[in-house]
Design a protein around this motif. Structure first.
Motif, PDB file in Angstrom:
ATOM      1  N   ARG A 429      35.002  36.860  39.195  1.00  9.44           N
ATOM      2  CA  ARG A 429      36.086  36.094  39.817  1.00  9.44           C
ATOM      3  C   ARG A 429      36.725  35.171  38.797  1.00  9.44           C
ATOM      4  O   ARG A 429      37.900  34.855  38.852  1.00  9.44           O
ATOM      5  CB  ARG A 429      35.508  35.244  40.948  1.00  9.44           C
ATOM      6  CG  ARG A 429      35.885  35.761  42.307  1.00  9.44           C
ATOM      7  CD  ARG A 429      35.285  34.922  43.390  1.00  9.44           C
ATOM      8  NE  ARG A 429      33.842  35.086  43.475  1.00  9.44           N
ATOM      9  CZ  ARG A 429      33.091  34.496  44.404  1.00  9.44           C
ATOM     10  NH1 ARG A 429      33.645  33.703  45.286  1.00  9.44           N
ATOM     11  NH2 ARG A 429      31.790  34.696  44.446  1.00  9.44           N
ATOM     12  N   ARG A 432      39.337  37.276  36.596  1.00  9.00           N
ATOM     13  CA  ARG A 432      40.104  38.406  37.131  1.00  9.00           C
ATOM     14  C   ARG A 432      41.620  38.167  37.073  1.00  9.00           C
ATOM     15  O   ARG A 432      42.392  39.107  36.853  1.00  9.00           O
ATOM     16  CB  ARG A 432      39.687  38.710  38.564  1.00  9.00           C
ATOM     17  CG  ARG A 432      40.052  37.589  39.486  1.00  9.00           C
ATOM     18  CD  ARG A 432      40.048  37.877  40.935  1.00  9.00           C
ATOM     19  NE  ARG A 432      40.623  36.697  41.548  1.00  9.00           N
ATOM     20  CZ  ARG A 432      40.306  36.233  42.732  1.00  9.00           C
ATOM     21  NH1 ARG A 432      39.433  36.857  43.471  1.00  9.00           N
ATOM     22  NH2 ARG A 432      40.890  35.149  43.195  1.00  9.00           N
ATOM     23  N   ASP A 433      42.051  36.923  37.264  1.00  8.91           N
ATOM     24  CA  ASP A 433      43.492  36.678  37.295  1.00  8.91           C
ATOM     25  C   ASP A 433      44.133  36.790  35.917  1.00  8.91           C
ATOM     26  O   ASP A 433      45.355  36.785  35.794  1.00  8.91           O
ATOM     27  CB  ASP A 433      43.792  35.309  37.923  1.00  8.91           C
ATOM     28  CG  ASP A 433      43.449  35.304  39.404  1.00  8.91           C
ATOM     29  OD1 ASP A 433      43.561  36.383  40.032  1.00  8.91           O
ATOM     30  OD2 ASP A 433      43.027  34.252  39.918  1.00  8.91           O
ATOM     31  N   LYS A 434      43.306  36.878  34.902  1.00 11.58           N
ATOM     32  CA  LYS A 434      43.858  37.026  33.549  1.00 11.58           C
ATOM     33  C   LYS A 434      44.066  38.490  33.193  1.00 11.58           C
ATOM     34  O   LYS A 434      44.627  38.816  32.150  1.00 11.58           O
ATOM     35  CB  LYS A 434      42.912  36.392  32.531  1.00 11.58           C
ATOM     36  CG  LYS A 434      42.668  34.915  32.780  1.00 11.58           C
ATOM     37  CD  LYS A 434      41.836  34.296  31.676  1.00 11.58           C
ATOM     38  CE  LYS A 434      41.350  32.908  32.033  1.00 11.58           C
ATOM     39  NZ  LYS A 434      42.381  31.914  32.214  1.00 11.58           N
ATOM     40  N   ARG A 436      45.961  40.923  34.230  1.00 14.70           N
ATOM     41  CA  ARG A 436      47.332  41.409  34.024  1.00 14.70           C
ATOM     42  C   ARG A 436      47.864  41.001  32.654  1.00 14.70           C
ATOM     43  O   ARG A 436      48.534  41.777  31.978  1.00 14.70           O
ATOM     44  CB  ARG A 436      48.250  40.857  35.109  1.00 14.70           C
ATOM     45  CG  ARG A 436      48.854  41.953  35.907  1.00 14.70           C
ATOM     46  CD  ARG A 436      50.011  41.529  36.766  1.00 14.70           C
ATOM     47  NE  ARG A 436      50.007  42.395  37.938  1.00 14.70           N
ATOM     48  CZ  ARG A 436      49.471  42.059  39.096  1.00 14.70           C
ATOM     49  NH1 ARG A 436      48.920  40.881  39.270  1.00 14.70           N
ATOM     50  NH2 ARG A 436      49.485  42.899  40.090  1.00 14.70           N
ATOM     51  N   PRO A 467      42.794  41.335  39.938  1.00 14.00           N
ATOM     52  CA  PRO A 467      43.391  40.326  40.827  1.00 14.00           C
ATOM     53  C   PRO A 467      43.663  40.924  42.199  1.00 14.00           C
ATOM     54  O   PRO A 467      43.894  42.125  42.312  1.00 14.00           O
ATOM     55  CB  PRO A 467      44.698  39.956  40.110  1.00 14.00           C
ATOM     56  CG  PRO A 467      44.925  41.004  39.085  1.00 14.00           C
ATOM     57  CD  PRO A 467      43.638  41.677  38.796  1.00 14.00           C
TER      58      PRO A 467
END
Ligand code: FAD
Length: 468
Positions: A429, A432-434, A436, A467
């Motif tokens: 977690r 994960r947003d990195k 992209r 994400p």
């Protein structure tokens, strides 16, 4: 996702029996809290299957009912991958009952184990057969092989033996619809199409649940030369690595870098002591396996001649060797005792280690001059843990509020140097947003398509790796 119904939970409980199902919040607390307590979860149920068939039946129920399942092995992961979300919609499936060592095959140099086998128990089973299972990390008494494979764990001996992926020959996996893929092969060569095993390794429970594995064993080294070396700079350590590889005939199995501040923390908080009489800005802990007597002395002489090392000590007994490793292994815990610590786990090509340390340290200190930067770890693999401790006397919560800004600096330098922002812990977690930003559109799309293919209903470890 919605909360699983009572009927769904009862069906899952019926598979494992009441004894192996936990519904009481206090009893499930240890499964809900991750190692760093950054991602505590809430769940209506922890199921503890005892066999692959039971895992399969539980996942089939989850598939039928659209229930999210979070697989957990030893729960030592550091990126928030192994705990459930906090909204009570996800069931936690623990592999901790599936601990069997199924077979040790000394002739084929393989060991076949269930996914819940504790890493240290696998090492010991191999040793009893006079073989080596080389995966080794500080969490080895707690982490389990299913988690090691799902995160493609690295550790101390990647330099010589590779990471978990390199040590795995075959897998058994429960797919998202409950079907079992038995790929428990012992083959070193098998070019019959796409490599399904490698898709599951490192996928952090988002594509399937690993239930068993065939692992590679190696001849057990008969002797180690373990040395603690004072070096003037990270670049000297990089050059020392090359000399060590050359003069040992590529027999270096570990090469760890650490700055003086790491030793300061360790000496302050533990009984470990610097084995060298002198202080040095940097140290290397290196280990050679089965080298002729005097190999390290020759390496050290060559290093001194080139001003790459100023002092060194070689362990004269197993106790001294262990004492050197204790210094290294205590480092993460001692940082915890110094207040807030913002963690990084990067890799760059080995040739760029010195540039990385210099630029990342400068960047962090420009941002927060009193921060304490600790860049240490598996330098032989180009992997550093870049942990930033709070300024002395700072308020921990306030300091941790700078996590994103400091991480942007340490990650930014790694990416600039063609490195990775997750060398060994995974994405979970936390990162994960990195995804992209660090993958090209083509790479990102291939990953999304794999997820859709293997888990079309999105029930396996949702919200991890990719994400949402
Ligand atoms: C003190 C300490 C030192 C560490 N040192 C290192 C190190 O040197 N190198 C390194 O790489 N890591 C290191 N780690 C991180 C951690 O130990 C490793 O990532 C380890 O491999 C995780 O194993 P686990 O059994 O605890 O997995 P867990 O934490 O239970 O799970 C990790 C991830 O894998 C998934 N998962 C677990 N089991 C399965 C399964 N059977 N099938 C599918 N998915 C599954 C989980 O959902 C989660 O996403 C360290 C951790 C600690 C606490």
């Amino acid at each position: 996702m919605t909360k699983p119904s009572k009927d769904t939970l009862s069906r899952m409980i019926a598979v494992v029996g009441e004894r192996n199902a936990i519904t009481d919040a206090a009893d499930m607390a240890r499964y809900m809290k991750d190692w760093r307590n950054h991602y505590p979860g809430v769940s209506p149920l922890v199921v503890r299957p005892g066999s692959t068939e039971e895992v399969s039946r539980i996942v089939a129920i989850a598939h039928d009912t659209g229930t999210a399942i979070v697989p957990q092995s030893g729960n030592t992961g550091l990126v928030g991958g192994s705990t459930t979300s906090a909204d009570g919609t996800q069931v936690l499936l623990s592999l901790d009952r599936m601990q069997r060592i199924i077979e040790v095959d000394a002739t084929d140099y393989t060991i076949t184990v269930e996914a819940g086998a504790i890493l240290q128990n696998i090492q010991q089973a191999a040793e009893q057969a006079d073989r080596l299972f080389p995966l080794s990390l500080a969490a080895q008494g707690m982490c389990r092989i299913g988690g090691n494979l799902s995160t493609n764990a690295g550790g101390l001996n990647v330099l010589a033996y590779g990471s978990a992926r390199d040590l795995c020959l075959g897998l058994e996996v429960v797919l998202s619809d409950g079907r079992i893929w038995n790929g428990l092969r012992k083959l070193r060569k098998d070019n019959t199409g796409y490599d399904l095993r490698d898709i599951f390794i490192g996928s952090e429970g988002t594509l399937g649940i690993i239930t068993a594995a065939v692992l590679k064993l190696f001849p057990r080294p008969r002797a180690y030369e373990t040395a603690f070396v004072a070096v003037p700079s990270p670049q000297a350590a990089v050059d020392l690595l090359a000399i060590t590889k050359d003069l040992s005939g590529n027999r270096a199995v570990a090469f760890e870098l650490m700055p003086q501040i790491c030793l300061d923390f360790t000496e302050k908080h533990t009984a470990c002591r610097n084995p060298l009489a002198t202080r040095s800005p940097w140290y290397v802990l290196t280990e050679l396996a089965d080298t002729p007597n005097g190999t390290f002395e020759r390496i050290f002489e060559a290093a001194v001649e080139r001003k790459l090392a100023s002092d060194a000590v070689i362990a004269q007994s197993e106790a001294q060797r262990q004492a050197m490793w204790d210094i290294r292994e205590q480092m993460p815990d001692t940082q915890r005792l110094e207040g807030g610590s913002i963690k990084g786990d990067i890799s760059v090509p080995v040739s760029r280690i010195a540039q990385y340390i210099e630029e990342a340290t400068r960047g962090v200190l420009d941002y927060m001059p009193a921060a304490r930067v600790l860049a240490f770890g598996h330098m032989g693999d180009g992997n550093l843990h870049v942990n930033v401790s709070q300024p002395v006397g700072a308020i921990e919560e306030e300091f941790l509020g700078h996590w994103d800004a400091i991480t942007a600096i340490t990650h930014g330098v790694a990416l600039k140097l063609q490195g990775s922002i997750s060398a060994e812990h995974g994405m979970g977690r936390m990162k994960r947003d990195k995804m992209r930003a660090i993958k090209s559109p083509v790479e990102f799309e291939m990953m999304r398509n794999l997820k859709r293919l293997f888990d079309p209903k999105g029930i396996l470890n949702p919200g991890k790796v990719l994400p949402e």
